[in-house]
Design a protein around this motif. Structure first.
Motif, short mmCIF file in Angstrom:
data_model
loop_
_atom_site.label_atom_id
_atom_site.label_comp_id
_atom_site.label_asym_id
_atom_site.label_seq_id
_atom_site.Cartn_x
_atom_site.Cartn_y
_atom_site.Cartn_z
N ARG A 101 0.88 -1.17 0.00
CA ARG A 101 0.00 0.00 0.00
C ARG A 101 0.91 1.21 0.00
N GLU A 102 0.75 2.07 -0.99
CA GLU A 102 1.58 3.26 -1.10
C GLU A 102 1.40 4.16 0.11
N VAL A 103 2.47 4.82 0.50
CA VAL A 103 2.42 5.90 1.48
C VAL A 103 2.76 7.17 0.70
N THR A 104 1.89 8.16 0.77
CA THR A 104 2.11 9.40 0.03
C THR A 104 3.43 10.03 0.45
N PRO A 105 4.33 10.28 -0.53
CA PRO A 105 5.64 10.83 -0.20
C PRO A 105 5.59 12.35 -0.01
N THR A 106 5.04 12.77 1.12
CA THR A 106 4.94 14.21 1.40
C THR A 106 6.33 14.82 1.54
N ALA A 107 6.39 16.14 1.47
CA ALA A 107 7.66 16.84 1.64
C ALA A 107 8.25 16.54 3.01
N GLY A 108 7.41 16.48 4.05
CA GLY A 108 7.88 16.19 5.40
C GLY A 108 8.45 14.79 5.52
N LEU A 109 7.81 13.83 4.91
CA LEU A 109 8.30 12.44 4.96
C LEU A 109 9.61 12.31 4.18
N ARG A 110 9.69 12.96 3.03
CA ARG A 110 10.93 12.93 2.24
C ARG A 110 12.07 13.62 3.00
N ALA A 111 11.77 14.73 3.66
CA ALA A 111 12.81 15.43 4.44
C ALA A 111 13.30 14.56 5.59
N LEU A 112 12.40 13.85 6.25
CA LEU A 112 12.78 12.97 7.34
C LEU A 112 13.68 11.84 6.82
N GLN A 113 13.30 11.22 5.72
CA GLN A 113 14.11 10.13 5.17
C GLN A 113 15.48 10.65 4.74
N SER A 114 15.52 11.81 4.13
CA SER A 114 16.79 12.40 3.72
C SER A 114 17.68 12.71 4.92
N GLY A 115 17.07 13.22 6.00
CA GLY A 115 17.84 13.51 7.21
C GLY A 115 18.41 12.25 7.84
N ILE A 116 17.64 11.18 7.84
CA ILE A 116 18.12 9.90 8.36
C ILE A 116 19.28 9.42 7.49
N TRP A 117 19.09 9.45 6.18
CA TRP A 117 20.12 9.00 5.25
C TRP A 117 21.41 9.78 5.45
N THR A 118 21.31 11.11 5.56
CA THR A 118 22.49 11.96 5.74
C THR A 118 23.21 11.64 7.04
N SER A 119 22.45 11.39 8.11
CA SER A 119 23.08 11.12 9.41
C SER A 119 23.79 9.77 9.44
N LEU A 120 23.46 8.88 8.51
CA LEU A 120 24.03 7.52 8.51
C LEU A 120 24.92 7.25 7.30
N THR A 121 25.40 8.27 6.62
CA THR A 121 26.14 8.05 5.37
C THR A 121 27.38 7.19 5.56
N GLY A 122 27.99 7.17 6.74
CA GLY A 122 29.14 6.31 6.97
C GLY A 122 28.77 4.84 7.13
N ASP B 64 15.73 7.48 -4.39
CA ASP B 64 15.20 6.13 -4.63
C ASP B 64 14.18 5.68 -3.59
N PHE B 65 13.86 6.52 -2.62
CA PHE B 65 12.92 6.18 -1.55
C PHE B 65 11.51 6.08 -2.11
N VAL B 66 10.90 4.91 -1.96
CA VAL B 66 9.52 4.67 -2.40
C VAL B 66 8.72 4.25 -1.16
N PRO B 67 8.09 5.19 -0.48
CA PRO B 67 7.41 4.85 0.78
C PRO B 67 6.20 3.95 0.56
N HIS B 68 6.16 2.88 1.38
CA HIS B 68 5.07 1.90 1.25
C HIS B 68 5.01 1.05 2.52
#
Length: 156
Positions: A77-98, A107-111
């Motif tokens: 079931r798709e989860v609508t990729p709102t700006a807030g959800l995309r920003a949260l995923q991007s912040g998590i990704w940035t904090s864990l780049t190592g 490439d994030f497809v929320p579902h």
């Protein structure tokens, strides 16, 4: 590997579990039959070798669940990729780049998964069964991490 997963509020979780039950009652693949005690509806934000550097997550986050579709070999079931959800995923990704996180933000497809490894025949039946669902609104209210090596979850 470790995940960062968002957990839906009670109403959204009950709605996803209802879809799991509908699939199972129709004799179709469903996560309703997955026996592991950690099995529950969730949105995986990222998978990484380590969660070192992860900041506290700003929850709750508004959520809208959309149509049912196929993603790879999964029924989701798709989860609508709102700006807030995309920003949260991007912040998590940035904090864990190592820690070699995946997926990168583009490439994030929320579902939320409903069934895994679904066959072509079952896919068509499931899509027909769950066609036309109205959007479901709520929030992601908690977060957890699943450790695939230990097969355990930890609250975040």
């Amino acid at each position: 590997m470790h995940t960062v997963e968002l957990l839906p509020d009670e109403q959204l979780e009950a709605g996803v579990r209802h879809l799991w039950s509908l699939l199972a009652a129709a004799g179709l693949p469903s996560l309703a039959t997955h026996p592991h005690p950690t099995n529950r509806p969730h949105l995986t934000m990222i998978t990484a070798a380590s969660l070192e550097g992860l900041s506290p997550l700003p929850l709750p986050v508004p959520a809208e669940l959309g149509r049912v579709r196929i993603l790879g070999r999964a029924l989701v079931r798709e989860v609508t990729p709102t700006a807030g959800l995309r920003a949260l995923q991007s912040g998590i990704w940035t904090s864990l780049t190592g820690a070699d996180p995946w997926p990168p933000p583009p490439d994030f497809v929320p579902h939320i998964s409903l069934a895994l490894k679904i066959t072509e025949t079952a896919r068509d039946q499931a899509l027909h069964l769950l066609a036309g669902l109205p959007p479901a609104h709520g929030s992601f209210v908690a977060a957890r991490s699943y450790d695939s090596g230990m097969r355990t979850v930890t609250g975040l």
